[in-house]
Motif scaffolding. Structure first.
Motif, mmCIF file in Angstrom:
data_model
loop_
_atom_site.group_PDB
_atom_site.id
_atom_site.type_symbol
_atom_site.label_atom_id
_atom_site.label_comp_id
_atom_site.label_asym_id
_atom_site.label_seq_id
_atom_site.Cartn_x
_atom_site.Cartn_y
_atom_site.Cartn_z
ATOM 1 N N LYS A 179 -3.195 0.613 -10.454
ATOM 2 C CA LYS A 179 -3.524 -0.790 -10.756
ATOM 3 C C LYS A 179 -3.719 -1.590 -9.466
ATOM 4 N N HIS A 180 -2.843 -1.407 -8.514
ATOM 5 C CA HIS A 180 -2.903 -2.136 -7.242
ATOM 6 C C HIS A 180 -4.225 -1.886 -6.520
ATOM 7 N N GLU A 181 -4.696 -0.655 -6.593
ATOM 8 C CA GLU A 181 -5.936 -0.288 -5.910
ATOM 9 C C GLU A 181 -7.178 -0.560 -6.758
ATOM 10 N N HIS A 182 -6.996 -1.132 -7.933
ATOM 11 C CA HIS A 182 -8.107 -1.494 -8.822
ATOM 12 C C HIS A 182 -8.979 -0.299 -9.172
ATOM 13 N N PHE A 183 -8.316 0.836 -9.432
ATOM 14 C CA PHE A 183 -9.064 2.028 -9.835
ATOM 15 C C PHE A 183 -9.674 1.763 -11.216
ATOM 16 N N PRO A 184 -10.983 1.932 -11.375
ATOM 17 C CA PRO A 184 -11.670 1.443 -12.570
ATOM 18 C C PRO A 184 -11.612 2.349 -13.813
ATOM 19 N N TYR A 185 -10.953 3.509 -13.724
ATOM 20 C CA TYR A 185 -10.944 4.447 -14.850
ATOM 21 C C TYR A 185 -9.524 4.902 -15.153
ATOM 22 N N ASP A 186 -9.348 5.485 -16.318
ATOM 23 C CA ASP A 186 -8.105 6.188 -16.593
ATOM 24 C C ASP A 186 -8.068 7.401 -15.678
ATOM 25 N N ALA A 201 -15.423 5.497 1.805
ATOM 26 C CA ALA A 201 -14.392 4.764 2.539
ATOM 27 C C ALA A 201 -13.144 4.754 1.659
ATOM 28 N N PRO A 202 -11.970 4.669 2.270
ATOM 29 C CA PRO A 202 -10.745 4.642 1.461
ATOM 30 C C PRO A 202 -10.786 3.531 0.416
ATOM 31 N N GLY A 203 -10.423 3.890 -0.800
ATOM 32 C CA GLY A 203 -10.384 2.908 -1.878
ATOM 33 C C GLY A 203 -11.734 2.445 -2.382
ATOM 34 N N ASP A 204 -12.805 3.084 -1.948
ATOM 35 C CA ASP A 204 -14.152 2.735 -2.399
ATOM 36 C C ASP A 204 -14.523 3.658 -3.559
ATOM 37 N N PHE A 205 -14.466 3.115 -4.760
ATOM 38 C CA PHE A 205 -14.694 3.915 -5.965
ATOM 39 C C PHE A 205 -16.113 3.789 -6.495
ATOM 40 N N SER A 206 -17.023 3.227 -5.689
ATOM 41 C CA SER A 206 -18.383 2.966 -6.160
ATOM 42 C C SER A 206 -19.164 4.246 -6.468
ATOM 43 N N LEU A 264 -4.639 10.211 -2.269
ATOM 44 C CA LEU A 264 -5.553 10.572 -3.365
ATOM 45 C C LEU A 264 -6.706 9.578 -3.483
ATOM 46 N N PHE A 265 -6.511 8.368 -2.954
ATOM 47 C CA PHE A 265 -7.566 7.360 -2.960
ATOM 48 C C PHE A 265 -8.351 7.339 -1.643
ATOM 49 N N GLY A 266 -8.113 8.321 -0.777
ATOM 50 C CA GLY A 266 -8.904 8.447 0.443
ATOM 51 C C GLY A 266 -8.304 7.829 1.684
ATOM 52 N N TYR A 267 -7.131 7.218 1.589
ATOM 53 C CA TYR A 267 -6.496 6.638 2.768
ATOM 54 C C TYR A 267 -5.872 7.746 3.608
ATOM 55 N N ASP A 268 -5.758 7.472 4.913
ATOM 56 C CA ASP A 268 -5.149 8.439 5.803
ATOM 57 C C ASP A 268 -4.465 7.694 6.938
ATOM 58 N N ASP A 314 -5.999 3.154 10.810
ATOM 59 C CA ASP A 314 -5.836 3.710 9.460
ATOM 60 C C ASP A 314 -4.364 3.727 9.058
ATOM 61 N N ALA A 315 -3.500 4.078 9.999
ATOM 62 C CA ALA A 315 -2.061 4.127 9.715
ATOM 63 C C ALA A 315 -1.529 2.735 9.384
ATOM 64 N N GLN A 316 -1.979 1.723 10.114
ATOM 65 C CA GLN A 316 -1.538 0.352 9.848
ATOM 66 C C GLN A 316 -1.968 -0.109 8.454
ATOM 67 N N LEU A 317 -3.201 0.202 8.078
ATOM 68 C CA LEU A 317 -3.689 -0.163 6.751
ATOM 69 C C LEU A 317 -2.865 0.528 5.667
ATOM 70 N N MET A 318 -2.636 1.811 5.840
ATOM 71 C CA MET A 318 -1.877 2.577 4.851
ATOM 72 C C MET A 318 -0.436 2.070 4.764
ATOM 73 N N GLU A 319 0.191 1.797 5.896
ATOM 74 C CA GLU A 319 1.559 1.282 5.910
ATOM 75 C C GLU A 319 1.646 -0.080 5.223
ATOM 76 N N ARG A 320 0.647 -0.935 5.465
ATOM 77 C CA ARG A 320 0.643 -2.250 4.825
ATOM 78 C C ARG A 320 0.542 -2.115 3.306
ATOM 79 N N LYS A 321 -0.334 -1.240 2.846
ATOM 80 C CA LYS A 321 -0.489 -1.031 1.407
ATOM 81 C C LYS A 321 0.786 -0.445 0.796
ATOM 82 N N GLN A 322 1.398 0.517 1.484
ATOM 83 C CA GLN A 322 2.644 1.099 0.987
ATOM 84 C C GLN A 322 3.707 0.022 0.828
#
Length: 165
Positions: free
Chosen positions: A30-37, A76-81, A136-140, A146-154
């Protein structure tokens, strides 16, 4: 939404790990706005099993805390397009869910790291699942940025779930 939890080792958690795992997985989606089940498989394992998997897939002959096996690739990480309902390769034909991937979590590492980092096993368990879901959403975390972005999201996800140190 399909969340499968397999247990391949003895557990000594003092919390409802199945409910927590499902809550964390669903909230991260939900947080990552994944558009599908989605379909996620979580396997709880021991030191020897995760060491074997780590050696087999990453050529690292030591146990680790968690491994992530994404089923999707992203521009890109979190890009579900790129995920389209008409792209059947990404969807389980039986459920219609997008197959995100597998998480392998080492129970002894969860317990050890909780003590080492001075917080609860519940918090460590949730953290490792959030961390793996982001993979699983492409972050690393290969670069500092990249680590700062992932840590912030976590941190955001755990705070929103009210799971603190």
């Amino acid at each position: 939404m399909t969340i499968t939890i397999a247990r391949e080792t003895k557990l000594s958690f003092d919390f409802d790990y199945e409910t927590l795992a499902k809550d964390v997985i669903m909230y991260t989606i939900k947080h990552e706005h994944f558009p599908y089940d989605a379909e996620v498989n979580l396997t709880l394992t021991g030191l020897d099993e995760i060491q074997w998997i780590n050696k087999s897939y990453r050529q690292i002959d030591s146990p680790t805390d968690v491994l992530s096996f994404p089923m999707l690739s992203y521009d890109a990480p979190g890009d579900f397009s790129k995920l389209k309902k008409d792209s059947l390769n990404n969807f389980n034909p039986d459920t219609g869910d997008v197959m995100l991937g597998d998480i392998i979590l080492c129970v002894p590492k969860v317990l050890f790291q909780a003590v080492e980092y001075g917080h609860s096993a519940r918090r460590e368990f949730a953290f490792l699942i959030v961390h793996s879901m982001l993979h699983l959403f492409g972050y690393d975390h290969m670069t500092d940025e990249d680590a700062q972005l992932m840590e912030r999201k976590q941190q955001e996800i755990l705070e929103e779930l009210q799971i603190s140190r």
